[in-house]
Design a protein around this motif. Structure first.
Motif, PDB file in Angstrom:
ATOM      1  N   LEU A   1       0.975  -1.257   0.030  1.00  0.00           N
ATOM      2  CA  LEU A   1      -0.194   0.068   0.002  1.00  0.00           C
ATOM      3  C   LEU A   1       0.792   1.376   0.016  1.00  0.00           C
ATOM      4  O   LEU A   1       1.594   1.655   0.904  1.00  0.00           O
ATOM      5  CB  LEU A   1      -0.940   0.006   1.230  1.00  0.00           C
ATOM      6  CG  LEU A   1      -1.712   1.178   1.511  1.00  0.00           C
ATOM      7  CD1 LEU A   1      -2.610   1.704   0.071  1.00  0.00           C
ATOM      8  CD2 LEU A   1      -2.638   1.108   2.897  1.00  0.00           C
ATOM      9  N   ILE A   2       0.970   1.968  -1.016  1.00  0.00           N
ATOM     10  CA  ILE A   2       1.636   3.225  -1.222  1.00  0.00           C
ATOM     11  C   ILE A   2       1.034   4.209  -0.805  1.00  0.00           C
ATOM     12  O   ILE A   2      -0.093   4.517  -0.670  1.00  0.00           O
ATOM     13  CB  ILE A   2       1.975   3.469  -2.727  1.00  0.00           C
ATOM     14  CG1 ILE A   2       2.939   2.321  -3.388  1.00  0.00           C
ATOM     15  CG2 ILE A   2       2.447   5.025  -2.769  1.00  0.00           C
ATOM     16  CD1 ILE A   2       3.189   2.701  -4.866  1.00  0.00           C
ATOM     17  N   LEU A   3       1.821   5.104   0.310  1.00  0.00           N
ATOM     18  CA  LEU A   3       1.098   6.299   1.102  1.00  0.00           C
ATOM     19  C   LEU A   3       2.294   7.276   0.660  1.00  0.00           C
ATOM     20  O   LEU A   3       3.445   7.384   0.866  1.00  0.00           O
ATOM     21  CB  LEU A   3       1.344   5.991   2.644  1.00  0.00           C
ATOM     22  CG  LEU A   3       0.615   4.882   3.106  1.00  0.00           C
ATOM     23  CD1 LEU A   3       0.940   4.758   4.488  1.00  0.00           C
ATOM     24  CD2 LEU A   3      -0.833   4.906   2.922  1.00  0.00           C
ATOM     25  N   THR A   4       1.706   8.198  -0.094  1.00  0.00           N
ATOM     26  CA  THR A   4       2.487   9.393  -0.689  1.00  0.00           C
ATOM     27  C   THR A   4       1.560  10.693  -0.829  1.00  0.00           C
ATOM     28  O   THR A   4       0.291  10.755  -0.806  1.00  0.00           O
ATOM     29  CB  THR A   4       3.088   8.978  -2.040  1.00  0.00           C
ATOM     30  OG1 THR A   4       3.915   9.911  -2.498  1.00  0.00           O
ATOM     31  CG2 THR A   4       1.851   8.692  -2.862  1.00  0.00           C
ATOM     32  N   ALA A   5       2.382  11.966  -1.031  1.00  0.00           N
ATOM     33  CA  ALA A   5       1.894  13.209  -1.404  1.00  0.00           C
ATOM     34  C   ALA A   5       1.515  13.442  -2.928  1.00  0.00           C
ATOM     35  O   ALA A   5       1.103  14.244  -3.220  1.00  0.00           O
ATOM     36  CB  ALA A   5       2.646  14.241  -0.569  1.00  0.00           C
ATOM     37  N   LYS A   6       2.255  12.461  -3.634  1.00  0.00           N
ATOM     38  CA  LYS A   6       2.133  12.597  -4.924  1.00  0.00           C
ATOM     39  C   LYS A   6       0.677  12.059  -5.419  1.00  0.00           C
ATOM     40  O   LYS A   6       0.573  10.860  -5.368  1.00  0.00           O
ATOM     41  CB  LYS A   6       3.339  11.794  -5.898  1.00  0.00           C
ATOM     42  CG  LYS A   6       4.728  12.316  -5.518  1.00  0.00           C
ATOM     43  CD  LYS A   6       5.669  11.264  -6.131  1.00  0.00           C
ATOM     44  CE  LYS A   6       7.078  11.970  -5.840  1.00  0.00           C
ATOM     45  NZ  LYS A   6       8.292  11.255  -6.568  1.00  0.00           N
ATOM     46  N   ASP A   7       0.046  13.084  -6.046  1.00  0.00           N
ATOM     47  CA  ASP A   7      -1.315  12.712  -6.453  1.00  0.00           C
ATOM     48  C   ASP A   7      -1.759  12.668  -7.774  1.00  0.00           C
ATOM     49  O   ASP A   7      -3.025  12.652  -8.384  1.00  0.00           O
ATOM     50  CB  ASP A   7      -2.527  13.711  -5.402  1.00  0.00           C
ATOM     51  CG  ASP A   7      -2.127  15.092  -5.882  1.00  0.00           C
ATOM     52  OD1 ASP A   7      -1.224  15.332  -6.576  1.00  0.00           O
ATOM     53  OD2 ASP A   7      -2.777  15.887  -5.248  1.00  0.00           O
ATOM     54  N   THR A   8      -0.865  12.701  -8.770  1.00  0.00           N
ATOM     55  CA  THR A   8      -1.205  12.752 -10.135  1.00  0.00           C
ATOM     56  C   THR A   8      -1.787  11.325 -10.755  1.00  0.00           C
ATOM     57  O   THR A   8      -1.041  10.553 -10.035  1.00  0.00           O
ATOM     58  CB  THR A   8      -0.281  13.556 -10.925  1.00  0.00           C
ATOM     59  OG1 THR A   8       0.942  12.785 -11.163  1.00  0.00           O
ATOM     60  CG2 THR A   8      -0.049  14.525 -10.464  1.00  0.00           C
ATOM     61  N   LEU A   9      -2.467  11.266 -11.797  1.00  0.00           N
ATOM     62  CA  LEU A   9      -2.860  10.339 -12.337  1.00  0.00           C
ATOM     63  C   LEU A   9      -1.416   9.397 -12.806  1.00  0.00           C
ATOM     64  O   LEU A   9      -1.382   8.104 -12.423  1.00  0.00           O
ATOM     65  CB  LEU A   9      -3.741  10.365 -13.486  1.00  0.00           C
ATOM     66  CG  LEU A   9      -4.122   9.040 -14.397  1.00  0.00           C
ATOM     67  CD1 LEU A   9      -4.760   8.008 -13.414  1.00  0.00           C
ATOM     68  CD2 LEU A   9      -4.848   9.618 -15.381  1.00  0.00           C
ATOM     69  N   ASP A  10      -0.607  10.124 -13.322  1.00  0.00           N
ATOM     70  CA  ASP A  10       0.672   9.421 -13.805  1.00  0.00           C
ATOM     71  C   ASP A  10       1.368   8.958 -12.616  1.00  0.00           C
ATOM     72  O   ASP A  10       2.117   7.815 -12.808  1.00  0.00           O
ATOM     73  CB  ASP A  10       1.817  10.381 -14.351  1.00  0.00           C
ATOM     74  CG  ASP A  10       1.264  10.877 -15.601  1.00  0.00           C
ATOM     75  OD1 ASP A  10       0.201  10.105 -16.421  1.00  0.00           O
ATOM     76  OD2 ASP A  10       1.603  11.776 -16.456  1.00  0.00           O
ATOM     77  N   ASP A  11       1.468   9.459 -11.231  1.00  0.00           N
ATOM     78  CA  ASP A  11       1.958   9.027 -10.252  1.00  0.00           C
ATOM     79  C   ASP A  11       1.603   7.964  -9.869  1.00  0.00           C
ATOM     80  O   ASP A  11       2.111   6.787  -9.354  1.00  0.00           O
ATOM     81  CB  ASP A  11       2.001   9.947  -9.135  1.00  0.00           C
ATOM     82  CG  ASP A  11       3.090  11.190  -9.236  1.00  0.00           C
ATOM     83  OD1 ASP A  11       4.129  10.975  -9.841  1.00  0.00           O
ATOM     84  OD2 ASP A  11       2.509  12.404  -8.953  1.00  0.00           O
ATOM     85  N   LYS A  12       0.093   7.634  -9.843  1.00  0.00           N
ATOM     86  CA  LYS A  12      -0.663   6.629  -9.486  1.00  0.00           C
ATOM     87  C   LYS A  12      -0.459   5.546 -10.453  1.00  0.00           C
ATOM     88  O   LYS A  12       0.039   4.389  -9.838  1.00  0.00           O
ATOM     89  CB  LYS A  12      -2.141   6.729  -9.413  1.00  0.00           C
ATOM     90  CG  LYS A  12      -2.346   7.755  -8.159  1.00  0.00           C
ATOM     91  CD  LYS A  12      -4.015   8.023  -8.255  1.00  0.00           C
ATOM     92  CE  LYS A  12      -4.263   8.956  -7.223  1.00  0.00           C
ATOM     93  NZ  LYS A  12      -5.896   9.371  -7.177  1.00  0.00           N
ATOM     94  N   LEU A  13      -0.466   5.739 -11.651  1.00  0.00           N
ATOM     95  CA  LEU A  13      -0.277   4.425 -12.666  1.00  0.00           C
ATOM     96  C   LEU A  13       1.132   3.937 -12.568  1.00  0.00           C
ATOM     97  O   LEU A  13       1.334   2.771 -12.519  1.00  0.00           O
ATOM     98  CB  LEU A  13      -0.415   5.300 -13.972  1.00  0.00           C
ATOM     99  CG  LEU A  13      -1.863   5.487 -14.322  1.00  0.00           C
ATOM    100  CD1 LEU A  13      -1.717   6.166 -15.804  1.00  0.00           C
ATOM    101  CD2 LEU A  13      -2.847   4.270 -14.546  1.00  0.00           C
ATOM    102  N   GLN A  14       2.190   4.954 -12.328  1.00  0.00           N
ATOM    103  CA  GLN A  14       3.469   4.226 -12.159  1.00  0.00           C
ATOM    104  C   GLN A  14       3.739   3.472 -10.883  1.00  0.00           C
ATOM    105  O   GLN A  14       4.236   2.369 -10.931  1.00  0.00           O
ATOM    106  CB  GLN A  14       4.458   5.638 -11.930  1.00  0.00           C
ATOM    107  CG  GLN A  14       4.905   6.146 -13.114  1.00  0.00           C
ATOM    108  CD  GLN A  14       5.606   5.299 -14.069  1.00  0.00           C
ATOM    109  OE1 GLN A  14       6.609   4.543 -13.691  1.00  0.00           O
ATOM    110  NE2 GLN A  14       5.041   5.205 -15.400  1.00  0.00           N
ATOM    111  N   GLY A  15       2.939   3.781  -9.795  1.00  0.00           N
ATOM    112  CA  GLY A  15       2.980   2.841  -8.760  1.00  0.00           C
ATOM    113  C   GLY A  15       2.470   1.502  -9.114  1.00  0.00           C
ATOM    114  O   GLY A  15       2.969   0.643  -8.591  1.00  0.00           O
TER     115      GLY A  15
END
Length: 229
Positions: A77-91
């Motif tokens: 489970l990733i917990l991060t301040a990065k909230d863009t769609l690209d950030d999520k997709l990379q995760g």
């Protein structure tokens, strides 16, 4: 249940640690990427909470190495301040199972974590364990008996969850100690003391004792009905 927190923010890590430990998890914390990667691939975890912006080795690299090199399928489970769609997709591309944006609710972390672990262990239907008149909500770590709230310390919560997930099964003492305390096994009287505390809490209003001591073997939760709600 063993959970690894990989988070360099000391306040966030402490809040997560306290919340999850109070919920019955065995928790460890790594404050940088290198330490986190080492712990993730060398020990067994039921789930990993992973920050992305870490000193040394970033979270995406940890996730990729965990999947591709170590070949571990531990829920992440990733917990991060990065909230863009690209950030999520990379995760997700690198192997994450879920994604939660900071700031977050500890209750939501607990619910998502419990869901990931249940899917990982094939227990998706068991949002609430029910045995006799005892109910255990595994997403909120709350227990009640006949509608009466039952307050339990973390290790007793773990014991109860194990017994309720397989009612009427006899669990050996060594098996319970390994499940609850992991590699740091307690002394010979610790398990007995925790079972005693669990029994007292569940029978505080004069209810029947559901926990049976099977002499020479271990313990079991004796019930006629046992099902997830």
């Amino acid at each position: 249940m063993r959970v690894l927190i990989i988070e360099d923010d000391a306040d966030i890590a402490t809040n997560l640690y306290d919340y999850l430990e109070n919920g019955g998890y065995e928790v460890d914390v790594a404050s940088d990427g290198a330490m986190g990667l080492h712990l993730a691939v060398t020990q067994h975890w039921d789930a990993i909470l992973l920050d992305l912006s870490l000193p040394g080795v970033n979270g995406l690299t940890i996730c990729r190495k965990l999947r591709e090199e170590a070949r571990r399928d531990t829920p992440v489970l990733i917990l991060t301040a990065k909230d863009t769609l690209d950030d999520k997709l990379q995760g997700f591309i690198q192997g994450a199972d879920d994604y939660l944006i900071k700031p977050f609710s500890l209750k939501e972390v607990g619910a998502r974590l419990a869901a990931l672990i249940k899917r990982y262990k094939g227990q998706v239907t068991q949002a609430v364990l029910s045995c006799a008149d005892v109910r255990f909500d595994v997403s909120t770590f709350t227990v009640d008996r006949g509608g009466r709230p039952v307050k339990l310390p973390p290790k007793c919560l773990q014991l109860l969850r194990i017994l309720m997930q397989s009612p009427n099964k006899v669990f050996g003492r060594a098996e319970l100690e390994a499940e609850v305390w992991g590699e740091q096994l307690p002394d010979s009287d610790t398990l007995r003391a925790h079972v005693y505390t669990l029994r007292r809490a569940l029978t505080a209003n004069g209810e029947d004792d559901l926990i049976e001591t099977v002499h020479g073997l271990g313990y079991r939760l004796v019930v006629d009905n046992a099902h997830p709600l």
